[in-house]
Motif scaffolding. Structure first.
Motif, PDB file in Angstrom:
ATOM      1  N   ALA A  87       0.828  -1.201   0.000  1.00  0.00           N
ATOM      2  CA  ALA A  87       0.000   0.000   0.000  1.00  0.00           C
ATOM      3  C   ALA A  87       0.868   1.258   0.000  1.00  0.00           C
ATOM      4  N   THR A  88       1.963   1.226   0.760  1.00  0.00           N
ATOM      5  CA  THR A  88       2.836   2.398   0.865  1.00  0.00           C
ATOM      6  C   THR A  88       3.615   2.640  -0.416  1.00  0.00           C
ATOM      7  N   ILE A  89       3.958   1.589  -1.126  1.00  0.00           N
ATOM      8  CA  ILE A  89       4.593   1.776  -2.445  1.00  0.00           C
ATOM      9  C   ILE A  89       3.678   2.614  -3.338  1.00  0.00           C
ATOM     10  N   GLU A  90       2.396   2.290  -3.334  1.00  0.00           N
ATOM     11  CA  GLU A  90       1.436   3.071  -4.115  1.00  0.00           C
ATOM     12  C   GLU A  90       1.286   4.482  -3.552  1.00  0.00           C
ATOM     13  N   ALA A  91       1.323   4.607  -2.233  1.00  0.00           N
ATOM     14  CA  ALA A  91       1.210   5.934  -1.624  1.00  0.00           C
ATOM     15  C   ALA A  91       2.301   6.869  -2.121  1.00  0.00           C
ATOM     16  N   TYR A  92       3.511   6.352  -2.225  1.00  0.00           N
ATOM     17  CA  TYR A  92       4.620   7.193  -2.668  1.00  0.00           C
ATOM     18  C   TYR A  92       4.730   7.302  -4.187  1.00  0.00           C
ATOM     19  N   ASN A  93       4.442   6.227  -4.895  1.00  0.00           N
ATOM     20  CA  ASN A  93       4.617   6.236  -6.347  1.00  0.00           C
ATOM     21  C   ASN A  93       3.386   6.706  -7.107  1.00  0.00           C
ATOM     22  N   GLY A  94       2.218   6.644  -6.469  1.00  0.00           N
ATOM     23  CA  GLY A  94       0.980   6.998  -7.137  1.00  0.00           C
ATOM     24  C   GLY A  94       0.701   8.491  -7.094  1.00  0.00           C
ATOM     25  N   PRO A  95      -0.491   8.908  -7.566  1.00  0.00           N
ATOM     26  CA  PRO A  95      -0.864  10.329  -7.563  1.00  0.00           C
ATOM     27  C   PRO A  95      -0.939  10.884  -6.152  1.00  0.00           C
ATOM     28  N   GLN A  96      -0.599  12.164  -6.029  1.00  0.00           N
ATOM     29  CA  GLN A  96      -0.552  12.823  -4.721  1.00  0.00           C
ATOM     30  C   GLN A  96      -1.687  13.834  -4.533  1.00  0.00           C
ATOM     31  N   ASP A  97      -2.704  13.778  -5.409  1.00  0.00           N
ATOM     32  CA  ASP A  97      -3.795  14.752  -5.334  1.00  0.00           C
ATOM     33  C   ASP A  97      -4.494  14.736  -3.980  1.00  0.00           C
ATOM     34  N   ALA A  98      -4.727  13.539  -3.427  1.00  0.00           N
ATOM     35  CA  ALA A  98      -5.445  13.425  -2.158  1.00  0.00           C
ATOM     36  C   ALA A  98      -4.644  14.037  -1.014  1.00  0.00           C
ATOM     37  N   VAL A  99      -3.320  13.961  -1.090  1.00  0.00           N
ATOM     38  CA  VAL A  99      -2.463  14.545  -0.059  1.00  0.00           C
ATOM     39  C   VAL A  99      -2.656  16.062  -0.031  1.00  0.00           C
ATOM     40  N   GLU A 100      -2.655  16.675  -1.207  1.00  0.00           N
ATOM     41  CA  GLU A 100      -2.826  18.124  -1.293  1.00  0.00           C
ATOM     42  C   GLU A 100      -4.249  18.542  -0.918  1.00  0.00           C
ATOM     43  N   GLU A 101      -5.224  17.751  -1.291  1.00  0.00           N
ATOM     44  CA  GLU A 101      -6.612  18.055  -0.926  1.00  0.00           C
ATOM     45  C   GLU A 101      -6.780  18.074   0.594  1.00  0.00           C
ATOM     46  N   MET A 102      -6.185  17.092   1.256  1.00  0.00           N
ATOM     47  CA  MET A 102      -6.271  17.032   2.711  1.00  0.00           C
ATOM     48  C   MET A 102      -5.554  18.221   3.343  1.00  0.00           C
ATOM     49  N   ARG A 103      -4.393  18.571   2.819  1.00  0.00           N
ATOM     50  CA  ARG A 103      -3.636  19.712   3.355  1.00  0.00           C
ATOM     51  C   ARG A 103      -4.458  20.995   3.254  1.00  0.00           C
ATOM     52  N   LYS A 104      -5.073  21.213   2.105  1.00  0.00           N
ATOM     53  CA  LYS A 104      -5.879  22.417   1.915  1.00  0.00           C
ATOM     54  C   LYS A 104      -7.058  22.461   2.884  1.00  0.00           C
ATOM     55  N   ASP A 105      -7.661  21.316   3.117  1.00  0.00           N
ATOM     56  CA  ASP A 105      -8.801  21.269   4.033  1.00  0.00           C
ATOM     57  C   ASP A 105      -8.365  21.582   5.462  1.00  0.00           C
ATOM     58  N   PHE A 106      -7.237  21.036   5.891  1.00  0.00           N
ATOM     59  CA  PHE A 106      -6.724  21.350   7.221  1.00  0.00           C
ATOM     60  C   PHE A 106      -6.426  22.848   7.345  1.00  0.00           C
ATOM     61  N   GLU A 107      -5.851  23.417   6.307  1.00  0.00           N
ATOM     62  CA  GLU A 107      -5.545  24.848   6.345  1.00  0.00           C
ATOM     63  C   GLU A 107      -6.827  25.672   6.440  1.00  0.00           C
ATOM     64  N   SER A 108      -7.849  25.261   5.719  1.00  0.00           N
ATOM     65  CA  SER A 108      -9.132  25.965   5.763  1.00  0.00           C
ATOM     66  C   SER A 108      -9.743  25.889   7.167  1.00  0.00           C
ATOM     67  N   ARG A 109      -9.665  24.724   7.791  1.00  0.00           N
ATOM     68  CA  ARG A 109     -10.189  24.570   9.150  1.00  0.00           C
ATOM     69  C   ARG A 109      -9.432  25.475  10.121  1.00  0.00           C
ATOM     70  N   LEU A 110      -8.103  25.515   9.965  1.00  0.00           N
ATOM     71  CA  LEU A 110      -7.286  26.359  10.832  1.00  0.00           C
ATOM     72  C   LEU A 110      -7.703  27.818  10.715  1.00  0.00           C
TER      73      LEU A 110
END
Length: 397
Positions: free
Chosen positions: A279-302
């Motif tokens: 699963a982690t191989i895919e986490a690092y090698n796959g698309p990172q869109d979800a990582v950025e989406e989560m970051r933006k949401d946390f920033e919005s909450r802050l």
């Protein structure tokens, strides 16, 4: 039999964060309307592509033992990540995959510390640092920061704390529980002291993908060849990819130490969970869109919740630059509401306001509380409203 427990566990303190989270869960299960702001994990599910990769690996029969230090393909994914994100070059021999960053840290301390070796730990600190140092026979040496220093320690403070027994210093940036980030200049000064005093640097970078505004993550290992040679980077996918339960972390650093850690792991854990590694191989090698989406949401909450928290009487709050925690200094609120300790204050918030927060005493910061904003904005706003009402109702001039 008169003695049941070994000396090494006799002074251990339980994890404050896990204890509060368990208590809040227990109250919820009893039908009590509790809002939990204690958990240190994203409230997102693991991204779908990672789930699919894990399932596919099981379907393909990839469910057996792996090398103790991790799958070669996962080490390669980590190597590529470090090259892409930090511009750092590592070999497979300098990487070990562990059962979460916590296990990696534990194993590191076990192989580098002898009895009475000292590890410098800035306060506030993540709750497990001192306990893991003690379990390895070492001695935690605390260097205090305050809200006036943005909860960061200086190179001068570290230099003054070094003795002939000092083995390492821990740098956690972005930090838990503070959310603060060390600048390149601050890290350069710290790296210079560590070179002068010839000590290891343990760089906990588990929140590196959760950074807000114009801030940027700098790994201290990036600064020079000497800094890289004496730094152990600790990281993983728990926070960045919302994979806390998958338990995969890694270390990058000195190959002799990494080899010793791998040998130790071979006798304690055999290997990290095979499915989680795929699963982690895919986490690092796959698309990172979800990582950025989560970051933006946390920033919005802050951005939404920070001014509401600042408005609470007796709360002093520094706006964090990363992670998903707020660490209000609440000594005035405690005094005005009749509490002599932050533990009692947090307990009252749980039982009376029905909001679970973590008392800062567990982080070596006895006048603060930690709130996680890794939950929905509606629950966050309701929780802060309850805290505000509790403080106002109990305020005594």
């Amino acid at each position: 039999m008169t003695k049941k427990l070994a000396n090494r566990v006799s002074t251990l303190s339980p994890s404050t964060t896990l204890a509060i989270t368990a208590k809040a869960k227990e109250m919820k299960e009893a039908g009590i309307d509790v809002i939990g702001l204690g958990a240190g994990e994203p409230d997102y599910n693991t991204p779908a592509n990672i789930l699919e990769a894990a399932y596919a690996s099981m379907q393909e029969g990839k469910t057996k033992y792996t090398p103790s230090g991790g799958l070669p393909a996962l080490k390669d994914a980590v190597i590529e990540k470090l090259k892409h994100d930090q511009g750092l070059d590592y070999s497979r021999a300098e990487i070990m995959i562990g059962i979460g960053a916590k296990h990696v840290l534990y194993t590191l301390f076990q192989v580098i510390l002898d009895p009475e070796d000292e590890v410098i730990i800035p306060t506030p600190y993540w709750v497990s640092y001192p306990e893991q140092v003690k379990l390895a026979g070492g001695k935690p040496v605390f260097v205090d920061s305050t809200s006036s220093s943005q909860f960061k320690v200086t190179a001068t403070q570290i230099k003054e704390a070094v003795t002939d027994k000092t083995k390492a210093v821990i740098i956690n940036s972005p930090g838990n529980p503070t959310g603060m980030i060390y600048s390149r200049q601050e890290l350069e000064q710290i790296a210079s002291v560590c070179q002068e005093k010839d000590i290891w640097i343990i760089s906990d970078e588990i929140y590196e993908k959760l950074i807000y505004g114009t801030e940027q993550h700098v790994s201290i290992a990036q600064l020079s060849q000497d800094a890289k040679d004496r730094t152990f980077i600790i990281n993983g996918v728990s926070k960045s990819h919302s994979m806390t339960g998958w338990r995969i972390g890694y270390i990058a650093g000195d190959k002799e130490v990494v080899s010793a850690m791998t040998n130790l792991a071979s006798h304690s854990t055999s290997n990290p969970t095979t499915t989680s590694q795929y699963a982690t191989i895919e986490a690092y090698n796959g698309p990172q869109d979800a990582v950025e989406e989560m970051r933006k949401d946390f920033e919005s909450r802050l951005e939404r919740i920070y001014p509401q928290l600042v408005a609470i009487p007796g709360f002093k709050v520094i706006k964090p630059q990363g992670a998903f925690y707020l660490l209000p200094e609440v000594s005035e609120a405690m005094e005005k509401t009749g509490f002599s300790s932050v533990d009692d204050f947090a307990a009252a918030l749980l039982t009376e306001a029905k909001v679970a927060v973590i008392p800062g005493s567990g982080f070596g910061s006895p006048n603060t509380i930690r709130l996680s904003y890794a939950t929905s904005i509606d629950l966050l706003e309701e929780a802060v409203s309850r805290i505000h009402s509790f403080v106002k109702a109990n305020w005594k001039e």
